[in-house]
Design a protein around this motif. Structure first.
Motif, PDB file in Angstrom:
ATOM      1  N   VAL A 122       3.830  11.173   1.454  1.00 51.28           N
ATOM      2  CA  VAL A 122       3.347  10.734   0.142  1.00 51.28           C
ATOM      3  C   VAL A 122       3.090   9.230   0.172  1.00 51.28           C
ATOM      4  CG1 VAL A 122       3.810  10.649  -2.328  1.00 51.28           C
ATOM      5  CG2 VAL A 122       4.670  12.570  -0.971  1.00 51.28           C
ATOM      6  N   THR A 123       1.876   8.840  -0.160  1.00 49.06           N
ATOM      7  CA  THR A 123       1.495   7.426  -0.231  1.00 49.06           C
ATOM      8  C   THR A 123       1.784   6.918  -1.641  1.00 49.06           C
ATOM      9  OG1 THR A 123      -0.286   7.881   1.324  1.00 49.06           O
ATOM     10  CG2 THR A 123      -0.356   5.778   0.158  1.00 49.06           C
ATOM     11  N   VAL A 124       2.559   5.838  -1.730  1.00 48.53           N
ATOM     12  CA  VAL A 124       2.951   5.311  -3.044  1.00 48.53           C
ATOM     13  C   VAL A 124       2.594   3.824  -3.123  1.00 48.53           C
ATOM     14  CG1 VAL A 124       4.809   5.087  -4.744  1.00 48.53           C
ATOM     15  CG2 VAL A 124       4.856   6.966  -3.101  1.00 48.53           C
ATOM     16  N   PRO A 158       0.804  -1.228   0.000  1.00 49.57           N
ATOM     17  CA  PRO A 158       0.000   0.000   0.000  1.00 49.57           C
ATOM     18  C   PRO A 158       0.832   1.272   0.000  1.00 49.57           C
ATOM     19  CG  PRO A 158      -0.026  -1.023   2.163  1.00 49.57           C
ATOM     20  CD  PRO A 158       0.659  -1.995   1.248  1.00 49.57           C
ATOM     21  N   GLY A 159       2.127   1.153   0.332  1.00 49.89           N
ATOM     22  CA  GLY A 159       3.024   2.312   0.281  1.00 49.89           C
ATOM     23  C   GLY A 159       2.665   3.417   1.240  1.00 49.89           C
ATOM     24  N   ASP A 160       2.111   3.059   2.419  1.00 57.08           N
ATOM     25  CA  ASP A 160       1.637   4.078   3.362  1.00 57.08           C
ATOM     26  C   ASP A 160       2.497   4.200   4.618  1.00 57.08           C
ATOM     27  OD1 ASP A 160       1.006   1.602   4.369  1.00 57.08           O
ATOM     28  OD2 ASP A 160      -1.092   2.072   4.792  1.00 57.08           O
ATOM     29  N   LYS A 161       3.612   3.477   4.675  1.00 53.64           N
ATOM     30  CA  LYS A 161       4.498   3.560   5.847  1.00 53.64           C
ATOM     31  C   LYS A 161       5.882   3.977   5.390  1.00 53.64           C
ATOM     32  CE  LYS A 161       1.889   0.088   8.430  1.00 53.64           C
ATOM     33  NZ  LYS A 161       1.927  -1.229   9.110  1.00 53.64           N
ATOM     34  N   MET A 165       2.080   2.034 -10.247  1.00 52.69           N
ATOM     35  CA  MET A 165       2.484   2.907  -9.155  1.00 52.69           C
ATOM     36  C   MET A 165       1.734   4.225  -9.241  1.00 52.69           C
ATOM     37  SD  MET A 165       6.320   4.465  -8.444  1.00 52.69           S
ATOM     38  CE  MET A 165       7.054   2.829  -8.437  1.00 52.69           C
ATOM     39  N   GLU A 166       1.460   4.817  -8.101  1.00 54.27           N
ATOM     40  CA  GLU A 166       0.885   6.157  -8.055  1.00 54.27           C
ATOM     41  C   GLU A 166       1.446   6.903  -6.859  1.00 54.27           C
ATOM     42  OE1 GLU A 166      -3.395   8.574  -7.757  1.00 54.27           O
ATOM     43  OE2 GLU A 166      -3.359   6.392  -7.567  1.00 54.27           O
ATOM     44  N   ALA A 167       1.834   8.150  -7.036  1.00 56.91           N
ATOM     45  CA  ALA A 167       2.201   9.027  -5.926  1.00 56.91           C
ATOM     46  C   ALA A 167       0.945   9.815  -5.568  1.00 56.91           C
ATOM     47  CB  ALA A 167       3.348   9.951  -6.327  1.00 56.91           C
ATOM     48  N   LYS A 168       0.199   9.316  -4.581  1.00 58.30           N
ATOM     49  CA  LYS A 168      -1.166   9.770  -4.327  1.00 58.30           C
ATOM     50  C   LYS A 168      -1.284  11.279  -4.099  1.00 58.30           C
ATOM     51  CE  LYS A 168      -3.776   5.984  -4.250  1.00 58.30           C
ATOM     52  NZ  LYS A 168      -5.012   5.826  -5.038  1.00 58.30           N
ATOM     53  N   GLU A 169      -0.405  11.834  -3.283  1.00 60.50           N
ATOM     54  CA  GLU A 169      -0.540  13.236  -2.892  1.00 60.50           C
ATOM     55  C   GLU A 169       0.148  14.200  -3.858  1.00 60.50           C
ATOM     56  OE1 GLU A 169      -1.461  10.652   0.399  1.00 60.50           O
ATOM     57  OE2 GLU A 169       0.347  10.771  -0.832  1.00 60.50           O
TER      58      GLU A 169
END
Length: 328
Positions: A228-230, A207-210, A248-252
């Motif tokens: 940034v959540t990736v 989830p790329g949130d940590k 992949m996405e750089a959410k913010e």
């Protein structure tokens, strides 16, 4: 002897990992010299493309296409095909982009044995990194990686594996291409497309949130990296990592979208080609699953394979994927 992975003898798979990556380039001879001298690749085929390719690629049949196929010696997939369109109506697909700009194919991945030396070799040829080589842990993998941007806005990710020991690769300087990344405008939508429409299987997902502040391989400013959540997912027709696609996405971080430019004859990483055992069956499966064909199933000639059946689709991020069935 030319070896490839288009045969499906004793295989239950309908689709395999990508066979080829296609770069659309401005100076094909310069690219060949670089790939031979710096990367250790070899030319397997060098001629003008058959006219049937223009129809598959939805371009005017008066535009000549020059092409060169290169491989890492003794490998049978992960090839690179360079194409040169003899037309002036071209734009770079991912011109002036960063990691948060979506659309098209962002990079292709290759293995190296000594990343510091290879980074210097690429720099000497005019390439440079989004950052310098960065060592990090990605799931169970301890790696050092650098994203190198070169001519036509093409990015090659060079990766050195420390642990677990690398298996399945034989190369002198750089390996065959084994993975390719696309930056998604909407990660969840794109992932659903690959899983539900194409019926690809997940190899790895996070989830790329940590995340923590500091240097990182993708070039997000280190002071905001933790914010940034990736999310990342590596996906493949059979759930493997040979010929896979990384989403992949750089959410913010939101920038421009290049999806509308990701098609022939534009310049950059143009498309991926996947072997399929039956093009008609797979095309109908995609349609049944709610997808659309970009170019219909048709008989064409692609050397050095010979006659094939092929069709194309485009993902929600404009990525052009081709599926080809060997006939000869």
């Amino acid at each position: 002897m030319f070896k490839h992975n288009l045969n499906f003898n004793n295989s239950e798979s309908l689709v395999k990992g990508f066979q080829e990556v296609i770069f659309s380039v401005y100076n094909i001879k310069k690219w060949v010299t670089f790939l031979e001298d710096v990367c250790g690749w070899k030319v397997m085929y060098d001629k003008k493309a058959d006219k049937s390719l223009n129809n598959l690629w939805l371009i005017d049949d008066t535009i000549p296409i020059e092409e060169v196929l290169l491989t890492v010696p003794e490998e049978n997939d992960g090839f690179l095909r360079l194409v040169k369109f003899h037309t002036k109506t071209q734009q770079q697909i991912r011109s002036g982009t960063r990691i948060w700009d979506s659309g098209g194919i962002f990079d292709v991945n290759t293995r190296v044995k000594d990343i510091k030396t290879m980074y210097r070799n690429f720099q000497n040829e005019g390439w440079n990194g989004y950052t310098d080589p960065h060592r990090f842990v990605f799931g169970k993998f301890d790696v050092s990686e650098v994203l190198l941007k070169g001519p036509e806005g093409i990015t090659i990710a060079a990766m050195q594996r420390f642990n677990p020991p690398l298996e399945g690769f034989e190369f002198e300087k750089t390996s065959r291409f084994f993975n390719s990344t696309t930056i998604c405008k909407n990660y969840e939508k794109t992932l659903a497309f690959f899983k539900e429409v194409l019926e690809f299987k997940v190899y790895f997902e996070t989830p790329g949130d940590k995340r923590e502040n500091g240097m990182n391989v993708v070039g997000i400013p280190p002071n905001i990296n933790a914010n940034v959540t990736v999310p990342v997912c590596i996906i493949h027709p059979e759930g493997k990592n040979f010929g896979s696609i990384e989403l992949m996405e750089a959410k913010e971080l939101k920038g421009k979208d290049c999806s509308h430019l990701a098609h022939p004859p534009n310049l950059g990483i143009l498309m991926l080609r996947f072997p399929v055992s039956d093009a008609e069956i797979y095309a109908q499966k995609i349609i049944k699953n709610g997808g659309e064909l970009n170019s219909p199933v048709q008989l064409i000639e692609i050397q050095p394979y010979g006659k094939i059946k092929a069709f194309s689709i485009r993902t929600p991020d404009g990525v052009w994927l081709e599926f080809m069935q060997l006939l000869t």
